[in-house]
Every structure is written in C-alpha cells, then in structure tokens.
Design a protein around this motif. Structure first.
Motif, PDB file in Angstrom:
ATOM      1  N   PHE A 127      -1.060  -3.475   3.443  1.00 19.37           N
ATOM      2  CA  PHE A 127      -0.091  -2.635   2.746  1.00 19.37           C
ATOM      3  C   PHE A 127       0.511  -1.605   3.699  1.00 19.37           C
ATOM      4  CE2 PHE A 127       1.419   0.436  -0.336  1.00 19.37           C
ATOM      5  CZ  PHE A 127       1.811  -0.347  -1.401  1.00 19.37           C
ATOM      6  N   THR A 156      14.297   1.707   0.481  1.00 22.43           N
ATOM      7  CA  THR A 156      13.597   2.006   1.723  1.00 22.43           C
ATOM      8  C   THR A 156      13.664   3.514   1.884  1.00 22.43           C
ATOM      9  OG1 THR A 156      14.310  -0.082   2.660  1.00 22.43           O
ATOM     10  CG2 THR A 156      13.558   1.591   4.208  1.00 22.43           C
ATOM     11  N   ALA A 163       0.833  -4.226 -13.607  1.00 19.45           N
ATOM     12  CA  ALA A 163       2.236  -3.915 -13.406  1.00 19.45           C
ATOM     13  C   ALA A 163       2.884  -3.584 -14.740  1.00 19.45           C
ATOM     14  CB  ALA A 163       2.950  -5.094 -12.775  1.00 19.45           C
ATOM     15  N   THR A 218       9.569   1.527  -9.906  1.00 22.59           N
ATOM     16  CA  THR A 218       9.710   1.111  -8.516  1.00 22.59           C
ATOM     17  C   THR A 218       8.322   0.955  -7.912  1.00 22.59           C
ATOM     18  OG1 THR A 218      11.754   2.405  -8.390  1.00 22.59           O
ATOM     19  CG2 THR A 218      10.760   1.750  -6.301  1.00 22.59           C
ATOM     20  N   ALA A 219       7.897  -0.278  -7.787  1.00 21.61           N
ATOM     21  CA  ALA A 219       6.569  -0.522  -7.215  1.00 21.61           C
ATOM     22  C   ALA A 219       6.667  -0.533  -5.703  1.00 21.61           C
ATOM     23  CB  ALA A 219       6.010  -1.848  -7.713  1.00 21.61           C
ATOM     24  N   VAL A 220       5.893   0.329  -5.076  1.00 22.79           N
ATOM     25  CA  VAL A 220       5.879   0.341  -3.613  1.00 22.79           C
ATOM     26  C   VAL A 220       5.226  -0.949  -3.140  1.00 22.79           C
ATOM     27  CG1 VAL A 220       4.978   1.538  -1.585  1.00 22.79           C
ATOM     28  CG2 VAL A 220       5.768   2.846  -3.568  1.00 22.79           C
ATOM     29  N   GLN A 221       5.856  -1.606  -2.177  1.00 23.96           N
ATOM     30  CA  GLN A 221       5.312  -2.881  -1.670  1.00 23.96           C
ATOM     31  C   GLN A 221       4.553  -2.708  -0.368  1.00 23.96           C
ATOM     32  OE1 GLN A 221       5.338  -5.486  -3.452  1.00 23.96           O
ATOM     33  NE2 GLN A 221       6.858  -4.967  -4.992  1.00 23.96           N
ATOM     34  N   ASN A 222       5.031  -1.782   0.452  1.00 23.60           N
ATOM     35  CA  ASN A 222       4.338  -1.559   1.725  1.00 23.60           C
ATOM     36  C   ASN A 222       4.841  -0.279   2.389  1.00 23.60           C
ATOM     37  OD1 ASN A 222       6.781  -2.376   3.198  1.00 23.60           O
ATOM     38  ND2 ASN A 222       6.233  -4.461   2.562  1.00 23.60           N
ATOM     39  N   ARG A 234       8.561   1.013   1.379  1.00 24.59           N
ATOM     40  CA  ARG A 234       9.492  -0.003   0.889  1.00 24.59           C
ATOM     41  C   ARG A 234       9.080  -0.526  -0.482  1.00 24.59           C
ATOM     42  NH1 ARG A 234       9.789  -1.908   6.312  1.00 24.59           N
ATOM     43  NH2 ARG A 234      11.857  -1.449   7.142  1.00 24.59           N
ATOM     44  N   SER A 235      10.088  -0.625  -1.340  1.00 24.85           N
ATOM     45  CA  SER A 235       9.926  -1.382  -2.577  1.00 24.85           C
ATOM     46  C   SER A 235      10.933  -2.513  -2.471  1.00 24.85           C
ATOM     47  CB  SER A 235      10.242  -0.504  -3.779  1.00 24.85           C
ATOM     48  OG  SER A 235      11.640  -0.300  -3.842  1.00 24.85           O
ATOM     49  N   ASP A 236      11.067  -3.305  -3.546  1.00 24.29           N
ATOM     50  CA  ASP A 236      12.022  -4.408  -3.450  1.00 24.29           C
ATOM     51  C   ASP A 236      13.448  -3.931  -3.230  1.00 24.29           C
ATOM     52  OD1 ASP A 236      10.050  -6.237  -3.550  1.00 24.29           O
ATOM     53  OD2 ASP A 236      10.192  -6.600  -5.706  1.00 24.29           O
ATOM     54  N   ARG A 278       5.518   3.170  -9.993  1.00 19.67           N
ATOM     55  CA  ARG A 278       5.677   1.792 -10.463  1.00 19.67           C
ATOM     56  C   ARG A 278       6.147   1.724 -11.919  1.00 19.67           C
ATOM     57  NH1 ARG A 278       0.085  -1.181 -10.147  1.00 19.67           N
ATOM     58  NH2 ARG A 278      -0.366   0.266 -11.802  1.00 19.67           N
TER      59      ARG A 278
END
Ligand SMILES: Cc1cc2nc3c(=O)[nH]c(=O)nc-3n(C[C@H](O)[C@H](O)[C@H](O)COP(=O)(O)OP(=O)(O)OC[C@H]3O[C@@H](n4cnc5c(N)ncnc54)[C@H](O)[C@@H]3O)c2cc1C
Ligand SMILES: *[C@@H]1O[C@H](CO)[C@@H](O)[C@H](O)[C@H]1NC(C)=O
Ligand SMILES: *[C@@H]1O[C@H](CO)[C@@H](O)[C@H](O)[C@H]1NC(C)=O
Length: 572
Positions: A71, A223, A43, A203-207, A218-220, A119
């Motif tokens: 994911f 959307t 990260a 911006t780290a993609v989370q899912n 979605r990231s934190d 990210r």
C-alpha cells in the motif's frame, strides 16, 4: 487468525445455517438491523469501527488470502503524471475521516492546510460513544463551548462493575456519558470546511507513494500531494496490515451486541464491565474456554445497548465470531432478566423478538486484534499513524475515541512542529508513537484475562482476580480507580492495587504468577521499572533549554513519551 481472513470472502449467506444453536436468531437480528449480507470488504460503509457488521467474519473457513499489494511504497523520483489534484501540496493529508476529522480540525486550528480522504462519508456512527464527561474538554480547540454544549448526550444514572457476585462497585464520573458521534463529527466537519479544510468523500485511498519531496496519495480519481500523511484508517488499516504482515496478534478482543428497544424505561444505569458467569466451556469447540463480560448502557434515543465481549489469544483452534454471537443470544436473557419483562419471565431472545418485546435496531461486531509491538512504527518516511490504526490504546480497551482525545494535543503539537521544521524521516516521526511503558504494562492484564486453549485454570480465577483488584482499587483514592478505569496506568496506583489485592487474597497470587508465566512476568517487571523511570524523568527534570530545529523537535517528543508513558498526563 482464521476468523480474520473470512472477512475477505465468506458470508453467512452461504454458510451452514445449523452450526450454532442460535444461528437463525442471529440472522434475524442482522436482518432486523439491516446489516447487509454479503458485505465482505467493508467498502461503502462509513461511520467507523463497529458501525456495520462485516458478516464475513462470522465464520472461520481456514482459507487464506493472497497478500495484498504494498500500500505504501517509496520512489526516488518525483511522481510523473497524472498531476496532482491540488496545485499546492497540503501540509497534511489524513486518510480516514472518523477520528481523522477530529485531528484534521485540530491541526487546522493551528494553521496547517489539511485534506481528509474518506472511503465512505465523514459522518460518524449513530451508535453512542461513551466517554467520561470531563474528557470532552479536549475538544475545546475544535469546537466552541456552545457547540460542545449542543452535542446530544445522555448521562447514566450510575456506572456499575461486578464479577459474578452480588458485590458491585459504582464508579461515579467514569465513562458516565454517551454522546452522539454523528452530531459531534458533523459539527467538527462543518467548522473544518468553513475554515477552508478539504474533504474528499466516497474516495477509497488505493496507495501512497513517498517521494523525496512529498507523499502522494492515490485513489481511483484523485492524486493528492502533501508533506505528511496520517493513517487514520482504523483497526483494518491497510498500512498497519502491510507493516504487521503475518505477525500473529498477541491478543484479540471480540465484542458483539445490539442496540434494542424493550428494556424497562426506568432502568437508566450502565454496566462498564460485568460478568455473570465464571469461565465457560464452549460446547461446540472442545478445549476452548472463555471469560465473558458484559457492557450495557442506555442510549440517547431511549434504547439500550448491550455488548458481550471477551479477551482471547490468536489461536487458530478457536471458534469464530459467530460463537460469540451465539453466546450473546443465549446469555442475554439471563443477564438482563431484571431489566426486561420478557427476559424476566424466562423467555428467549427469539421469543421476545416474536412477541415484539425485544426489538434490535442496530447490531455491532468488533474484532480488535492487538499487538505487543505497539504503538505501530512506520517503515516509510512522511507518514504517521493515529487512532485505532496505531494501537495506542491498551489491549483491554475498545474506547478508542477517548484514547484519541487524550493524545489529541500531543499529536497536534508534534505534527504542527513537524511541518514547521520539515520533519519527514521515519525515525523522527516514529518518536510520536514511541514506547509507552504504562501501555506495555497492560499486556499482563490481557494475559491474565484470557484463557488459552486446553488451559485447566480454575473457572473462578478471573472473576476472583477482578474482585480483588476492584476491592483494592475502590478502597483507594479517586485517582487510583479513575485512572485504571479510563485505561491509564500510573505507577503509584498500580503499586497500590497490587499490594491491596495481595493482602486481600494472597492465595490467588501464586496462581496468577503461574498463569502469566516467567517470561511475561519478567517483561512486565521491565515495563513497570521503565514506567517508574519515566515518571521520575517527567517529574524531576526542569525544562531543558528549548533547542531549536530538529533537535528540539526530538527532545520535545521524548519528553511527551515520559509524560504519557507514565500516565502523568492524566488528571482527575
Ligand atoms: C462495538 C464497538 C463499540 C465501541 N464503543 C466505544 C465507546 O463507547 N467509546 C469510545 O471511545 N470508543 C468506542 N469504540 C471505539 C471507537 O469506535 C473507535 O476507537 C474509533 O471509531 C476509532 O476511530 P478511527 O478513526 O481510528 O478508526 P475507524 O472508526 O475504524 O475509522 C476508520 C475510517 O477510515 C476509513 N477508511 C478505511 N479504509 C480507507 C481507505 N482505503 N481510504 C479512505 N478511507 C478509509 C473508514 O471508512 C473509516 O471511516 C467502539 C468500537 C466498537 C467496534
Ligand atoms: C495506485 O493506485 C492507483 C489508483 O487506483 C493506480 O492507478 C496505481 O496503479 C496504483 N499504483 C501502485 C504503485 O500500486
Ligand atoms: C522547510 O522547507 C521550506 C521549503 O523547502 C523552507 O522554505 C523552510 O526554510 C524550511 N524550514 C526549516 C526550518 O528548515
């Protein structure tokens, strides 16, 4: 497999520092090149593959990680709150902005609305990418002629190939240029943004959730909805990981190296693949043997890059990445003795770092796990994989930027038409990453170049094979040696090289067959047959009537597979 999990939690900071003879020098190289320790999850780094060392991969602990949560998931209902950050869905969201931005700009030039989520920063790495000077042509759709001209580059004086022998081959025009990814990516980025493209950095993609009407990323804090999603998150893509699961890799290529000051300034040559020893035994791990290769080239900034790499299988008894680093430090002086005064005088890396004659400014560690089952097939609708994440290049190559350029037009066509035709089903989108027999053929080469644990093969076997192949290749026409060295297998050249190598050294062939084994050989012959068939289909079929709709989309993808799967896309 073991080395890979180390990525998650181990660092050399808490490791036993005397495990390898050169552990302290390795640490010094990392300190000198500002590789942060600990850096365990990747990260915060950006610039893409190999840019920073995940120092955690240096040790193998034998520890296992918990499986990450899925994911990508599907949902039959449109997602409830939070509402999307974009009012109108994008055509395409690209996850990962190294090669991702190149594809984004190409899609934008065809009229799509594209968003890139990265990210780290969309900036490209500082380390040069080597590329054939002709390959940059592919960037015409994303950069003006002037912009292409203005990307800093360096042309090598010559590109050499040699296998522990005085007999070297020079390959004019093959991977003969180093370009600055930073300048390249920044030019593409600025075009993309000034034409209205959207980039979300840091911006780290989370899912990703696939709904009947859209893909939701979605990231934190964001959307994002779009019709399609492209996974461009590289070798460690969480989407690829989700699909591969526990699948053992069929091959691993480990590459380590530095960019450093101190080499003789008049030395402007490059080595594409050079071995200066036969198969060696690992002192610290009985039963493990490796064939090492070097790659080296001058950099735009006047420094020089040296990489040590080796092809392995994914056997948990193998020693980890630090052992490759150890051998890099141990062997570099002998490899570069003619091109560095200190090494020429018999000094070690440590001694040359002490007297300031060897100054590493960057260090690189790449662990490329490769799977026969490639390119990767998605398990969900509305998503497709591109770049290192997709495994579209051969297990022998770590030239993924070049590979991406070769496929850029095909991917761009397919995705643009997919948006026009509302293609979203995985079985259709997976046609973009369908079977490529010429890439499948390269597995036998990987197999013949890696030495399994406890394998008794003759130490000279790989060098002997490589010498014969190159002798055969280099006495053939340009198309033959160029295509091979640019990672494109074509049926005619393959047949030629095999025939020549057999004539040159018939006695090595029985050994080769034994090393490869009947199962692999049968598979391989199947791929060669398919490659010949694809070649014939692409060459002899007149354009079918252009069907419209989804049928047309599928048939165009199938034709692309015939073309690319037989190397007929490749021209010198
Ligand atoms: C040591 C080394 C030397 C190389 N030399 C060459 C060369 O000379 N020539 C050549 O053509 N190629 C070379 N390559 C290969 C080339 O660098 C890669 O093929 C290329 O970087 C692949 O790009 P990619 O975008 O597919 O993946 P990556 O470069 O891995 O980029 C993936 C991107 O996705 C981002 N990302 C990851 N996870 C997330 C997330 N959850 N959310 C948002 N973003 C995310 C990352 O930050 C990164 O920017 C080399 C590679 C290495 C390691
Ligand atoms: C997806 O990621 C977001 C942001 O981190 C999180 O709030 C959400 O719970 C995640 N959803 C799933 C299904 O994991
Ligand atoms: C694709 O979908 C859009 C929106 O739903 C629709 O307007 C368009 O006609 C569709 N195109 C085709 C070729 O089906």
């Amino acid at each position: 497999m073991k080395w890979f999990y180390t990525l998650l939690f181990l660092t050399i900071a808490n490791s036993d520092s005397n495990a390898y003879l050169h552990s302290s020098t390795i640490k010094r190289i990392f300190e000198a090149t500002s590789v942060s320790i600990p850096r365990t999850d990747g990260a915060g780094r950006s610039g893409g593959a190999g840019q920073a060392v995940d120092s955690g991969v240096l040790r193998q602990p034998g520890a296992t990680a918990l499986p990450p949560p899925a994911f990508v998931t599907s949902s039959s209902s449109p997602p409830p709150s939070p509402p999307s950050s974009n009012d109108k869905p994008y055509d395409i969201t690209i996850l990962g902005g190294t090669l991702g931005i190149v594809l984004a700009a190409s899609l934008q030039s065809r009229g799509l609305s594209v968003c890139v989520v990265e990210r780290g920063l969309v900036q490209g790495r500082e380390q040069d990418w080597n590329i054939g000077s002709n390959e940059l042509e592919e960037l015409k759709t994303v950069l003006s002629e002037e912009q292409i001209q203005s990307i800093p580059f360096i042309d090598y004086k010559e590109t050499r190939v040699a296998f522990n022998s005085d007999e070297a081959h020079m390959l004019p025009g093959v991977l003969n240029r180093g370009i600055s990814p930073k300048s390249l990516i920044s030019a593409i980025r600025s075009n993309f943004e000034s034409n209205g493209g959207v980039i979300h950095e840091s911006t780290a993609v989370q899912n990703v959730t696939i709904t009947p009407s859209a893909a939701v990323v979605r990231s934190d804090d964001l959307t994002i909805s779009s019709k399609l999603v492209v996974d461009c998150m590289g070798n460690g893509s969480p989407i690829s990981k989700q699909i591969r699961g526990d699948e053992v890799a069929n091959g691993v290529c480990i590459v380590v190296g530095t960019q450093a000051e101190g080499f003789k300034p008049e030395y402007m040559g490059a080595d594409l693949i050079v071995s200066d020893d036969d198969i060696v035994e690992l002192e610290q791990n009985a039963g493990e043997r490796r064939q090492y290769f070097w790659e080296s080239f001058p950099n735009i900034n006047g420094k020089r890059t040296t990489y040590l790499f080796t092809y392995l299988d994914d056997d948990s008894r193998r020693d980890g990445v630090e052992s490759v680093w150890n051998d890099y430090v141990a062997r570099l002086p002998s490899y570069m003795k003619e091109n560095h005064d200190g090494f020429g005088a018999g000094k070690s890396v440590e001694e040359c770092m002490d007297d300031g004659s060897f100054k590493p400014v960057k260090s690189f560690t790449g662990v490329f796990k490769t799977f026969k089952n490639s390119p990767i097939q998605m398990q969900h609708d509305r998503i497709v994989s591109v770049g290192d994440a997709s495994g579209v290049q051969s297990p022998l190559s770590f030239g993924g930027f070049g590979a991406m350029l070769r496929h850029l037009e095909r991917y761009s066509d397919a995705l643009t038409e997919a948006i026009e035709e509302n293609v979203s089903h995985k079985d259709d989108l997976n046609l973009m990453n369908g079977y490529l027999p010429n890439q499948a053929c390269t597995w036998m080469f990987q197999k013949s170049m890696s030495v399994p644990m406890d394998d008794p093969r003759d130490a000279v076997f790989i060098n002997r094979l490589m010498r014969n192949n190159y002798k055969g290749m280099m006495s053939s026409e340009e198309l033959v040696w160029k295509s091979f060295n640019q990672d494109v297998v074509k049926p005619g050249p393959l047949l030629k090289v095999i025939t020549m190598a057999t004539i040159i050294d018939p006695l090595n062939i029985p050994t080769l067959l034994k090393v490869v084994g009947p199962k692999e050989l049968t598979e391989w012959m199947g791929h060669v047959f398919m490659m010949a068939l694809y070649n014939w289909l692409d060459a002899s079929l007149v354009s079918p009537p252009d069907k419209g709709g989804i049928e047309g989309w599928r048939s165009r993808r199938q034709r692309e597979l015939w073309k690319y799967g037989s190397g007929r896309d490749y021209h010198i």
